[in-house]
Design an enzyme around this catalytic site. Structure first.
Site, PDB file in Angstrom:
ATOM      1  N   CYS A  62       0.831  -1.205   0.000  1.00 54.83           N
ATOM      2  CA  CYS A  62       0.000   0.000   0.000  1.00 54.83           C
ATOM      3  C   CYS A  62       0.872   1.265   0.000  1.00 54.83           C
ATOM      4  CB  CYS A  62      -0.981  -0.068   1.160  1.00 54.83           C
ATOM      5  SG  CYS A  62      -2.468   0.869   0.785  1.00 54.83           S
ATOM      6  N   HIS A 155      -3.354  -4.946   1.641  1.00 54.18           N
ATOM      7  CA  HIS A 155      -2.635  -5.268   2.886  1.00 54.18           C
ATOM      8  C   HIS A 155      -2.596  -6.782   3.091  1.00 54.18           C
ATOM      9  CE1 HIS A 155      -2.102  -1.313   4.915  1.00 54.18           C
ATOM     10  NE2 HIS A 155      -3.009  -0.967   4.032  1.00 54.18           N
ATOM     11  N   GLU A 157      -1.031  -8.553   5.043  1.00 52.82           N
ATOM     12  CA  GLU A 157      -0.832  -8.973   6.442  1.00 52.82           C
ATOM     13  C   GLU A 157      -2.153  -9.011   7.215  1.00 52.82           C
ATOM     14  OE1 GLU A 157      -0.372  -6.027   5.255  1.00 52.82           O
ATOM     15  OE2 GLU A 157      -0.855  -4.500   6.743  1.00 52.82           O
TER      16      GLU A 157
HETATM   17  N1  GLN Z   1      -3.367   6.346   0.737  1.00 53.96           N
HETATM   18  C1  GLN Z   1      -2.253   6.152   1.611  1.00 53.96           C
HETATM   19  C2  GLN Z   1      -1.077   6.980   1.144  1.00 53.96           C
HETATM   20  O1  GLN Z   1      -1.192   7.832   0.370  1.00 53.96           O
HETATM   21  C3  GLN Z   1      -1.867   4.693   1.682  1.00 53.96           C
HETATM   22  C4  GLN Z   1      -2.883   3.929   2.498  1.00 53.96           C
HETATM   23  C5  GLN Z   1      -2.376   2.643   3.075  1.00 53.96           C
HETATM   24  O2  GLN Z   1      -1.181   2.392   3.179  1.00 53.96           O
HETATM   25  N2  GLN Z   1      -3.304   1.834   3.518  1.00 53.96           N
HETATM   26  O3  GLN Z   1       0.002   6.777   1.576  1.00 53.96           O
END
Ligand code: GLN
Length: 184
Positions: A62, A155, A157
């Site tokens: 992410c 994610h 995890e």
């Molecule tokens: N949208 C977040 C960002 O810009 C990332 C979100 C996440 O890691 N769950 O970093």
């Protein structure tokens, strides 16, 4: 934590010396703008780029995927990307927090679907030719790999499923004590 359950010793990295001492690195989810600022303040940006160039196994999830990208199309002006993978991401491409979602995805090389949790995830809008897309949602890559570097828009995890972590460790040549889990 998944890696510990697989028998890996883990530690948090806050300094260049600590980074120099690890065999592999997970760059987790969070807020990529804040993480970029902290990496800069901790003087970790260049050491991280260098270790990535030398082949450090990295699993970016992410916000970690955003940081590994070469181009962020709606980041903050002062936000750094590490440019580890030749790809473009749209930071909150799936929308705001309320648009977070979960879905089962098919992943190349896994026999059964993986339950993927997307939380304000990035959308991959361009993938360089050397990068493999291992799973897609609505035609956009959500799991990508080049050598020892794997990035996920979701994610992994949070699903109670360690198959992706195990695969990343194996592909990175890292031995772990629990060689096979219940799902594979
Ligand atoms: N949208 C977040 C960002 O810009 C990332 C979100 C996440 O890691 N769950 O970093």
């Amino acid at each position: 934590m998944i890696l510990e359950s697989l028998g890996c010793a883990t530690r948090q990295i806050r300094t260049p010396d600590q980074l120099a001492a690890v065999d592999a690195l997970v760059v987790p989810g969070g807020e990529s703008t804040t993480m970029s600022m902290l990496l800069e303040r901790s003087q970790l940006l260049d050491p991280l780029r260098e270790r990535a160039e030398q082949g450090l196994p990295i699993f970016g999830t992410c916000a970690g995927m955003i940081l590994m990208a070469s181009e962020i199309c709606d980041g903050r002006d002062d936000q750094h990307s590490l440019g580890v993978l030749d790809m473009t991401v749209a930071r909150n491409g799936y929308g705001r927090q309320i648009d977070s979602f979960e879905t089962d995805i098919e992943i190349v090389g896994l026999d059964t679907p993986f339950h993927a949790v997307f939380i304000r995830s990035p959308v991959v809008t361009r993938l360089g030719p050397e990068i493999e897309s291992l799973a897609e949602v609505d035609g956009f890559p959500v799991l990508c790999r080049k050598g020892p570097v794997t990035v996920a828009a979701f994610h992994p995890e949070l699903s109670g499923d360690d198959r992706l972590h195990r695969r990343w460790l194996s592909q990175s040549g890292i031995c772990y004590s629990r060689a096979s889990g219940p799902k594979e």
